[in-house]
Scaffold this active site. Structure first.
Site, PDB file in Angstrom:
ATOM      1  N   PHE A   1      39.045  36.401  44.244  1.00 60.03           N
ATOM      2  CA  PHE A   1      38.825  35.566  43.059  1.00 60.03           C
ATOM      3  C   PHE A   1      37.345  35.349  42.758  1.00 60.03           C
ATOM      4  O   PHE A   1      36.986  34.978  41.650  1.00 60.03           O
ATOM      5  CB  PHE A   1      39.452  34.178  43.284  1.00 60.03           C
ATOM      6  CG  PHE A   1      40.958  34.167  43.310  1.00 60.03           C
ATOM      7  CD1 PHE A   1      41.695  34.600  42.214  1.00 60.03           C
ATOM      8  CD2 PHE A   1      41.644  33.698  44.417  1.00 60.03           C
ATOM      9  CE1 PHE A   1      43.083  34.564  42.224  1.00 60.03           C
ATOM     10  CE2 PHE A   1      43.036  33.653  44.433  1.00 60.03           C
ATOM     11  CZ  PHE A   1      43.758  34.088  43.340  1.00 60.03           C
TER      12      PHE A   1
ATOM     13  N   THR B   1      44.704  43.462  41.853  1.00 64.10           N
ATOM     14  CA  THR B   1      43.930  42.219  41.766  1.00 64.10           C
ATOM     15  C   THR B   1      44.676  41.133  42.509  1.00 64.10           C
ATOM     16  O   THR B   1      45.852  41.276  42.825  1.00 64.10           O
ATOM     17  CB  THR B   1      43.807  41.724  40.311  1.00 64.10           C
ATOM     18  OG1 THR B   1      45.111  41.324  39.857  1.00 64.10           O
ATOM     19  CG2 THR B   1      43.233  42.785  39.421  1.00 64.10           C
ATOM     20  N   ASP B   2      43.996  40.018  42.737  1.00 64.65           N
ATOM     21  CA  ASP B   2      44.727  38.828  43.156  1.00 64.65           C
ATOM     22  C   ASP B   2      45.348  38.214  41.893  1.00 64.65           C
ATOM     23  O   ASP B   2      45.096  38.663  40.769  1.00 64.65           O
ATOM     24  CB  ASP B   2      43.807  37.848  43.893  1.00 64.65           C
ATOM     25  CG  ASP B   2      44.620  36.905  44.786  1.00 64.65           C
ATOM     26  OD1 ASP B   2      45.850  36.841  44.626  1.00 64.65           O
ATOM     27  OD2 ASP B   2      44.027  36.219  45.642  1.00 64.65           O
ATOM     28  N   TYR B   3      46.119  37.187  42.119  1.00 65.55           N
ATOM     29  CA  TYR B   3      46.932  36.542  41.073  1.00 65.55           C
ATOM     30  C   TYR B   3      46.092  36.153  39.847  1.00 65.55           C
ATOM     31  O   TYR B   3      45.242  35.282  39.939  1.00 65.55           O
ATOM     32  CB  TYR B   3      47.511  35.273  41.687  1.00 65.55           C
ATOM     33  CG  TYR B   3      48.872  34.854  41.223  1.00 65.55           C
ATOM     34  CD1 TYR B   3      49.975  34.995  42.042  1.00 65.55           C
ATOM     35  CD2 TYR B   3      49.051  34.276  39.974  1.00 65.55           C
ATOM     36  CE1 TYR B   3      51.236  34.582  41.639  1.00 65.55           C
ATOM     37  CE2 TYR B   3      50.306  33.863  39.560  1.00 65.55           C
ATOM     38  CZ  TYR B   3      51.400  34.018  40.397  1.00 65.55           C
ATOM     39  OH  TYR B   3      52.641  33.591  39.998  1.00 65.55           O
TER      40      TYR B   3
END
Ligand code: BGC
Length: 907
Positions: free
Chosen positions: A397, A428-430
């Site tokens: 992030f 990607t992350d969330y």
């Protein structure tokens, strides 16, 4: 003092000597050993006995590596057989066998006298050429007692394996070529879309209309759905409704076990046991793959130096070298040697990169650090996981050099793919693409194209790719080639997982009873938990507890609790199936020992934090009695007891994601209880269940013993009971520093020197780097961990004090004795200092360790072999180099209480 021969042998079929670091093959073997000679020599072993008079020891240890990965990949399952004979005197023969070495081996043989000896070596591993070697040890070398053979066994894939791999590769590219030639742009972009639906919500928004999107081919993967039935339903939607029948990939946060929950990763790291850590990932993969999953969002390898950051619980602590060993072990455990098997899963290394460097320990906060610090202190674990063959990487992030990781081309292309040769896919992350808008680097279309161009292949939940890439292509902001490349990487992952051959490979209901939450897995969970505990303090008399004629006061808000034992990211775990501490103790010793219980306090009385945790779904139900009433009840039973066991710590939600704390002490309610317990004058043993280093200075001063149990998982109560009553002697060692006070943070063992170091023996000196109110040093340093027994360490013996060039080797030996009354394990740690270099260096850095089991009064010698590789660091040009000069080697049971030896190493 024993003399020593150190022979560094690197072997490969018909090849004798290979430079370890370069992995270069050199001269051929003179003696060609055949299988029949090998088998013949083995027959002698069974038919003759041997009784040594004068003996020496041969210690054979090392690593098995794959040649084609430039010796960077460890070979997970090899059989090592060694036959040790003395041909002039046929009766002397000894057979050593190391089945399933998991990449590392350590064998010792004791054998007689002064004759020339032969070692016949055979190494077999599926898919590799067999190594057959004869190694002669001349009698002239044997005026000595110990011979150390440090082997780097380099295995070459067998011809069949190479052909098979090539065929697989060709099959993969032709399948994908043909598929992609039929795919529309929308279908390609659909493959880059990862949606969340099912049992968990793990981020701020949820995916919508998932079934419909799957039917239209707008989804490449799904996470948060598991069980063979639920996965099969979604897979059928994809296979039966889409034009090209492309299967979905199914991911999940399997972080420390799937259904059988093991200690949190920080706890697993304190075992300092790579085989065990690998096994934990193997079991997790077995359970996850039986439950419909083929992709796990693990290992989390972020180095963290700030315990205020709640996600310190998810990683392996503060050391980059140890972190990289653990990262590789996890990847090996998840992926095994063949991803297309139905019981292996693809790993996803996260969070790439530097997520653990969040300023002020506040989750999702800015990261700002020098390149040199990244390389030296933070990147190694990601690299370790990539080199172990991790199939995917998750972006973080945070920003790096002022560019968010998900849009950072230097990170995802130059470093990850160009420098480290990563060939998997990046997810990607969330919603981290969408969050780049909040970071202030453009609107959703800008940041989505930026992410794709940087090297992101899959977009988790945010649908920036799905909604904007087509327009960006029309506007020339991304190329079709870049979209194709990302799509190809996702399809390759699916191919490697065997999903094109069978989309339902991981949907086998019949595996549920045999593979998930089995008795064996629970036994493993208990063992991992016991091994993760760190004895922070002991008065050496209270623990272990007597198993009869004892009256225990068991108190504390976590003593009879089940909800808070699994810890963060126990996503598939069920707290109802955990064993509480009270249940564990009663089951183990309930018949012989008197156990009285009182809760003593709520976990928290602080309404601000309670409200925040309950708003996140923690379901913390406070006892309605007043704090004083609860304390009184606890003090009453404590007064009648011989010993107080206080089970204290954090709720599950107090560490982990979005769980930063500014004060990392025990909550006030628990401290008030402790104070009343200390006032009884009875010995108090504190058992901590929590997810981060805590500040425990006051507790340390008053408790008889403190056992750090982390969040131990499903088998918590059984494991804690066995350790308290001495069925297992704790041997965990900290992988994070425990500060005295939150104001010292960041505090870590491998810090730099300052120009004005403070020396506590010159207390009155001003203008030194110090605090006025507390000491600089931590309460418990990195590597710290005590035992019910005690170990003594001899001075270090170095075979040389002056070395020359890259091929020289330094061998260090130290005697370790168990001088206490219990059998136990010790982790002997080796650190190196480089006092003068072209750029400033850490005071010391961990480079190796050995974990040793010793019975009471037993003595062993540990040996370490140091090469110039261990001296290397990143200089100010970011070259990984060693510089000649002085070095100090420190060996001991933690990062502070070491013995040292100074050496010089010249070019
Ligand atoms: C976390 C990741 C996790 C992902 C999916 C994010 O919030 O940062 O570690 O894998 O959610 O659940």
């Amino acid at each position: 003092m024993n003399a020593i021969i150190y022979i560094f042998i690197l072997l490969q079929l018909s090849v004798n000597h290979i430079q370890a670091e370069q992995c270069v093959l050199t001269s051929n073997d003179e003696v060609q050993l055949t299988s029949s000679i090998f088998l013949q020599s083995r027959r002698y072993c069974s038919s003759f006995n041997f009784l040594p008079t004068q003996t020496h020891r041969i210690i054979i240890s090392g690593r098995l590596v794959d040649y084609t990965s430039r010796c960077k990949r460890t070979i997970p399952d090899a059989n090592i057989e060694i036959i040790h004979t003395q041909p002039d005197f046929r009766s002397i023969c000894h057979e050593l066998h190391h089945p399933n070495s998991r990449g590392h081996f350590n064998l010792t043989t004791l054998i007689a006298s002064s004759l020339t000896e032969q070692l016949f070596l055979r190494v077999t591993s599926p898919g590799y050429e067999t190594i057959l070697k004869e190694i002669v040890i001349q009698s002239s070398q044997k005026q000595i007692q110990d011979i150390i053979l440090d082997w780097h066994l380099v295995l070459m894939p067998s011809m069949e394996q190479v052909q098979l791999q090539q065929q697989q590769k060709q099959r993969m590219s032709s399948t994908i070529d043909s598929l992609m030639s039929q795919m529309t742009l929308d279908e390609k972009i659909g493959q880059l879309n990862l949606v969340s639906i099912g049992f968990d919500i793990t981020g701020p928004i949820v995916s919508e209309n998932v079934d419909e999107k799957i039917r239209y081919g707008l989804v490449g993967g799904v996470f948060n759905t598991y069980t063979p039935t639920a996965v099969r339903r979604l897979q059928e939607l994809a296979i039966n409704n889409t034009r090209l029948r492309i299967p979905l990939i199914f991911g999940y946060d399997v972080i420390h076990g799937h259904k059988t929950i093991f200690p949190i990763p920080l706890g697993m790291s304190t075992t300092w046991d790579m085989a065990l850590i690998e096994q934990s990932a193997r079991i997790a993969a077995q359970e996850a793959s039986a439950d419909g999953l083929n992709w796990v969002f693990s290992p989390m390898v972020d180095i963290a130096r700030d315990p205020r950051w709640g996600r310190i619980a998810e990683g392996a602590g503060e050391d980059p070298w140890l972190g990289s060993q653990i990262a590789a072990a996890m990847v090996r455990g998840y992926q095994g040697s063949d991803l297309s098997r139905s019981n292996t899963v693809m790993a996803c290394v996260k969070h790439f990169a530097l997520y653990g460097g969040a300023e002020a320990g506040r989750d999702y906060n800015t990261v700002d650090m020098s390149r040199i610090s990244m390389y030296q202190n933070f990147l190694a674990p990601y690299q370790g996981a990539v080199e172990a063959g991790a199939g995917s990487v998750m972006t973080s992030f945070n920003e790096i050099d002022s560019i968010p990781a998900s849009g950072n081309r230097w990170l995802l292309q130059n470093l990850l793919r160009d420098q480290w040769s990563f060939n998997g896919f990046a997810v990607t992350d969330y919603t981290s693409i969408n969050e780049m808008v909040e970071h202030g680097v453009g609107n959703l279309q800008d940041v989505s194209s930026r992410a794709l161009n940087a090297g992101v292949d899959m977009d988790m939940v945010g649908e920036g790719f799905l909604t904007t890439l087509k327009t960006s292509l029309q506007e020339g902001k991304v190329s079709e080639q870049t979209i194709n490349q990302a799509c190809r990487r996702i399809l390759e992952a699916k191919f490697k997982l065997g999903l094109f051959d069978d989309p339902y490979l991981y949907c086998d209901e019949s595996r549920t009873p045999t593979d998930i939450f089995t008795y064996e897995n629970r036994l493993a969970a208990k063992d991992f938990a016991r091994r993760s505990f760190v004895l922070l303090k002991t008065d050496r008399k209270t623990l272990p507890l007597a198993r009869s004629n004892l009256n225990i006061a068991l108190v504390g808000p976590l003593a009879d609790d089940n909800r808070n034992l699994l810890g963060t990211w126990a996503a598939g775990g069920d707290w109802r199936q955990t064993v509480s501490v009270r249940a564990g103790i009663e089951k183990l010793v309930g018949n012989q020992v008197q156990v009285s219980y009182a809760k003593g306090s709520n976990i928290l009385d602080d309404s601000y934090m309670l409200d925040a945790l309950n708003a996140y779904g923690s379901n913390i139900v406070s006892d309605e009695r007043s704090p004083q009433e609860m304390i009184n009840e606890a003090v009453a039973i404590a007064g009648k007891s011989d010993v107080i066991i206080a089970i204290l710590g954090e709720t599950e939600g107090m560490s982990g994601e979005a769980a930063s704390r500014a004060d990392i002490g025990l909550p006030e309610s628990q401290k008030n209880l402790l104070k009343a317990l200390f006032d009884t004058g009875k010995p108090v043993v504190i058992v901590l269940i929590n997810g981060r280093p805590l500040t425990l200075t006051w507790e340390h001063d008053h408790a008889a013993a403190i056992l750090e149990a982390w969040f131990p998982g499903t088998e918590t109560g059984n494991a804690i009971a066995e350790v308290l009553f001495g069925y297992y002697n704790p041997a965990g060692k900290l992988t994070t520093t425990f500060p005295r006070h939150v104001g010292q943070i960041p505090l870590y063992y491998n810090h730099k020197r300052t120009g004005r170091p403070f020396n506590s023996s010159n207390f009155a000196e001003k203008y030194k780097s110090r605090y006025l109110d507390i000491p600089n040093d931590p309460l418990y340093p990195f590597g710290h961990g005590l035992s019910y027994t005690s170990f003594d360490f001899s001075p270090i013996h170095a075979d040389k004090t002056e070395l020359h060039g890259d091929s020289d080797r330094l061998t260090l030996r130290m005697g370790v004795s168990n001088v206490g009354a219990y059998a136990g394990e010790e982790v002997i740690q080796l650190y190196i200092s480089d006092p003068v270099a072209s750029s400033t260096r850490a005071v010391r850095e961990l480079k190796s360790f050995r974990k040793l089991f010793l019975r009471s009064q037993q003595q062993e010698e540990v040996s370490f072999v140091i090469t110039t590789n261990d001296l290397k660091f990143y200089n100010s040009n970011l070259d990984y180099v060693w510089e000649e000069g002085d070095f100090i080697i420190h060996i001991g049971p933690d990062s502070v209480n070491t013995k040292s030896v100074a050496i010089k190493w010249f070019k």
